[in-house]
Enzyme design. Structure first.
Site, PDB file in Angstrom:
ATOM      1  N   LYS A  65      20.491  12.771  34.125  1.00  0.00           N
ATOM      2  CA  LYS A  65      21.414  13.662  34.842  1.00  0.00           C
ATOM      3  C   LYS A  65      21.214  15.102  34.379  1.00  0.00           C
ATOM      4  O   LYS A  65      21.191  16.028  35.188  1.00  0.00           O
ATOM      5  CB  LYS A  65      22.871  13.261  34.565  1.00  0.00           C
ATOM      6  CG  LYS A  65      23.340  11.995  35.237  1.00  0.00           C
ATOM      7  CD  LYS A  65      24.837  11.804  34.960  1.00  0.00           C
ATOM      8  CE  LYS A  65      25.379  10.519  35.559  1.00  0.00           C
ATOM      9  NZ  LYS A  65      26.797  10.306  35.212  1.00  0.00           N
TER      10      LYS A  65
ATOM     11  N   ASP B 245      30.516  11.531  37.606  1.00  0.00           N
ATOM     12  CA  ASP B 245      30.686  10.090  37.766  1.00  0.00           C
ATOM     13  C   ASP B 245      30.047   9.690  39.086  1.00  0.00           C
ATOM     14  O   ASP B 245      30.398  10.221  40.139  1.00  0.00           O
ATOM     15  CB  ASP B 245      32.177   9.711  37.732  1.00  0.00           C
ATOM     16  CG  ASP B 245      32.347   8.220  37.513  1.00  0.00           C
ATOM     17  OD1 ASP B 245      31.567   7.635  36.743  1.00  0.00           O
ATOM     18  OD2 ASP B 245      33.246   7.617  38.124  1.00  0.00           O
TER      19      ASP B 245
ATOM     20  N   HIS C 125      22.637  12.637  46.401  1.00  0.00           N
ATOM     21  CA  HIS C 125      24.088  12.730  46.200  1.00  0.00           C
ATOM     22  C   HIS C 125      24.423  13.817  45.183  1.00  0.00           C
ATOM     23  O   HIS C 125      25.274  14.649  45.396  1.00  0.00           O
ATOM     24  CB  HIS C 125      24.611  11.358  45.745  1.00  0.00           C
ATOM     25  CG  HIS C 125      23.799  10.762  44.612  1.00  0.00           C
ATOM     26  ND1 HIS C 125      22.425  10.659  44.664  1.00  0.00           N
ATOM     27  CD2 HIS C 125      24.153  10.294  43.384  1.00  0.00           C
ATOM     28  CE1 HIS C 125      21.978  10.133  43.526  1.00  0.00           C
ATOM     29  NE2 HIS C 125      23.009   9.907  42.736  1.00  0.00           N
TER      30      HIS C 125
END
Ligand code: ITT
Length: 185
Positions: A12, A65, A167
């Site tokens: 990430k 998240d 996303h």
């Protein structure tokens, strides 16, 4: 300016670093565990995590998240994505989808950003399909079994390309728009 990316997942951090290159914001990886409440709502997990971190005196950070929601599995693994990845892994997801025709799925990413006393929470989505087998060595998590274009998995495309359609990339675009709207970048 520096923002801490609070996550156990270096993949990430690499995606945030790449997206914020050139905006004058430096990303710093901080592994600081926070309680990821069990909730069917990614945004709720993010808000509660942010409250906890701010109470611990941490400011100027990003939490993220995310999850993979598979249509034919009624949204599973969804909010249980981390657990599913650790236990059954990608082979387990593929096994659950053995012989299933409808392979539609979406990744969702909710980002919470605490910046100069402001709270910004945004969600990005990326629709695609689950492949028949694992493919590629890039990325992390479910990337080898998810394709947005029906041709290459997220583990087979460069980071820049993943960020331009994913996303997380879509959530980051919304985050940057909000930051610009507030005059923060
Ligand atoms: P942190 O909670 O510490 O940030 P995590 O990897 O557990 O790290 P999430 O709970 O947000 O992150 O992610 C749930 C699962 O979904 C986890 O197994 C991830 O590897 C996976 N996942 C999240 N984003 C993904 C992406 O862009 N590509 C592939 N898998 C992803």
């Amino acid at each position: 300016m520096k923002l801490k990316v609070i996550t156990s997942n270096p993949g990430k951090v690499a995606e945030y670093q790449k997206s914020f290159d050139g905006l004058g914001i430096e990303m710093e990886h901080l592994k600081h565990p926070y309680d990821e409440v069990q909730s069917s709502d990614l945004e709720e997990v993010v808000h509660k995590g942010m409250d906890e971190l701010i109470s611990a005196g941490i400011r100027n950070f990003i939490v993220d998240d995310s999850g993979l929601f598979v249509d034919s599995l009624k949204g599973f693994p969804g909010v249980w994505s981390a657990y599913a990845q650790k236990t059954i892994g990608n082979p387990g997801i593929l096994k659950l989808m053995d012989g299933v025709q409808d392979r539609g799925a979406e990744f969702r990413c909710c980002i919470g950003c605490d910046i100069e006393g402001e709270r910004i929470v945004v969600t990005g989505v990326c629709r695609g399909t689950i492949t028949e087998s694992e493919s590629g060595h890039g990325g992390f998590g479910f990337d080898p079994i998810f394709t947005h274009d029906g041709e290459r998995t997220f583990a087979e495309i460069p980071l820049d390309e993943k960020n331009s359609v994913s996303h997380r990339g879509n959530a980051i675009k919304l985050l940057i728009e909000e930051m610009k709207g507030k005059g923060l970048v």
